[in-house]
Design a protein around this motif. Sequence first.
Motif, PDB file in Angstrom:
ATOM      1  N   MET A   1     100.620 -56.194-156.612  1.00 26.97           N
ATOM      2  CA  MET A   1     100.092 -57.478-156.218  1.00 26.97           C
ATOM      3  C   MET A   1      99.591 -57.404-154.785  1.00 26.97           C
ATOM      4  O   MET A   1     100.104 -56.629-153.993  1.00 26.97           O
ATOM      5  N   ILE A   2      98.635 -58.236-154.510  1.00 21.77           N
ATOM      6  CA  ILE A   2      98.066 -58.318-153.166  1.00 21.77           C
ATOM      7  C   ILE A   2      98.523 -59.630-152.530  1.00 21.77           C
ATOM      8  O   ILE A   2      98.475 -60.693-153.156  1.00 21.77           O
ATOM      9  N   PHE A   3      98.961 -59.534-151.288  1.00 19.30           N
ATOM     10  CA  PHE A   3      99.398 -60.706-150.540  1.00 19.30           C
ATOM     11  C   PHE A   3      98.547 -60.843-149.281  1.00 19.30           C
ATOM     12  O   PHE A   3      98.172 -59.852-148.658  1.00 19.30           O
ATOM     13  N   LYS A   4      98.251 -62.082-148.930  1.00 17.92           N
ATOM     14  CA  LYS A   4      97.568 -62.383-147.681  1.00 17.92           C
ATOM     15  C   LYS A   4      98.607 -62.941-146.727  1.00 17.92           C
ATOM     16  O   LYS A   4      99.316 -63.899-147.055  1.00 17.92           O
ATOM     17  N   VAL A   5      98.709 -62.332-145.558  1.00 17.88           N
ATOM     18  CA  VAL A   5      99.712 -62.718-144.574  1.00 17.88           C
ATOM     19  C   VAL A   5      99.015 -63.357-143.385  1.00 17.88           C
ATOM     20  O   VAL A   5      98.145 -62.740-142.767  1.00 17.88           O
ATOM     21  N   TYR A   6      99.399 -64.580-143.094  1.00 13.77           N
ATOM     22  CA  TYR A   6      98.906 -65.276-141.902  1.00 13.77           C
ATOM     23  C   TYR A   6      99.950 -65.064-140.814  1.00 13.77           C
ATOM     24  O   TYR A   6     101.136 -65.304-141.039  1.00 13.77           O
ATOM     25  N   TYR A   7      99.509 -64.625-139.633  1.00  8.48           N
ATOM     26  CA  TYR A   7     100.475 -64.271-138.605  1.00  8.48           C
ATOM     27  C   TYR A   7      99.900 -64.446-137.202  1.00  8.48           C
ATOM     28  O   TYR A   7      98.692 -64.547-137.017  1.00  8.48           O
ATOM     29  N   GLN A   8     100.796 -64.470-136.239  1.00  4.18           N
ATOM     30  CA  GLN A   8     100.463 -64.415-134.820  1.00  4.18           C
ATOM     31  C   GLN A   8     100.885 -63.026-134.350  1.00  4.18           C
ATOM     32  O   GLN A   8     101.908 -62.509-134.785  1.00  4.18           O
TER      33      GLN A   8
ATOM     34  N   LYS B   1      95.882 -64.891-137.290  1.00  5.73           N
ATOM     35  CA  LYS B   1      95.117 -63.819-137.924  1.00  5.73           C
ATOM     36  C   LYS B   1      95.621 -63.639-139.345  1.00  5.73           C
ATOM     37  O   LYS B   1      96.650 -64.188-139.721  1.00  5.73           O
ATOM     38  N   ALA B   2      94.898 -62.857-140.119  1.00  7.72           N
ATOM     39  CA  ALA B   2      95.298 -62.607-141.503  1.00  7.72           C
ATOM     40  C   ALA B   2      95.170 -61.125-141.810  1.00  7.72           C
ATOM     41  O   ALA B   2      94.301 -60.441-141.277  1.00  7.72           O
ATOM     42  N   MET B   3      96.068 -60.639-142.672  1.00  8.00           N
ATOM     43  CA  MET B   3      95.982 -59.267-143.157  1.00  8.00           C
ATOM     44  C   MET B   3      96.350 -59.261-144.631  1.00  8.00           C
ATOM     45  O   MET B   3      96.968 -60.204-145.135  1.00  8.00           O
ATOM     46  N   TYR B   4      95.950 -58.222-145.320  1.00  9.07           N
ATOM     47  CA  TYR B   4      96.194 -58.085-146.753  1.00  9.07           C
ATOM     48  C   TYR B   4      97.098 -56.887-146.978  1.00  9.07           C
ATOM     49  O   TYR B   4      96.848 -55.800-146.438  1.00  9.07           O
ATOM     50  N   ILE B   5      98.149 -57.108-147.766  1.00  4.30           N
ATOM     51  CA  ILE B   5      99.136 -56.062-148.021  1.00  4.30           C
ATOM     52  C   ILE B   5      99.431 -56.007-149.515  1.00  4.30           C
ATOM     53  O   ILE B   5      99.570 -57.045-150.166  1.00  4.30           O
ATOM     54  N   GLU B   6      99.578 -54.795-150.025  1.00  5.93           N
ATOM     55  CA  GLU B   6      99.951 -54.604-151.420  1.00  5.93           C
ATOM     56  C   GLU B   6     101.459 -54.413-151.494  1.00  5.93           C
ATOM     57  O   GLU B   6     102.026 -53.585-150.773  1.00  5.93           O
ATOM     58  N   ALA B   7     102.117 -55.204-152.341  1.00  8.41           N
ATOM     59  CA  ALA B   7     103.564 -55.136-152.523  1.00  8.41           C
ATOM     60  C   ALA B   7     103.923 -55.805-153.848  1.00  8.41           C
ATOM     61  O   ALA B   7     103.096 -56.470-154.462  1.00  8.41           O
TER      62      ALA B   7
END
Length: 69
Positions: free
Chosen positions: A1-8, A21-27
């Motif tokens: 699955m792909i997740f979009k992470v919103y973070y500082q 900012k945002a990044m995409y991670i597979e987990a």
Amino acid sequence: MIFKVYYQEVASEVPVREKTKAMYIEAETEEEVRKKLSGHGFNIEFVQKLEGKYLEYEQNHQNYQLEQF
């Protein structure tokens, strides 16, 4: 699955929308995403699972790139 992470980028600062900012991670799970990012000093605001048409939309976006942790 792909997740979009919103973070500082800096966990010690007060979250400000303009600095998010945002990044995409597979987990497999959201918990796995959080474990992968622990120790990197990010202030994680929200983790969103991407699937279906929303995933397709994000993959076609110019900023889409899976991060490796």
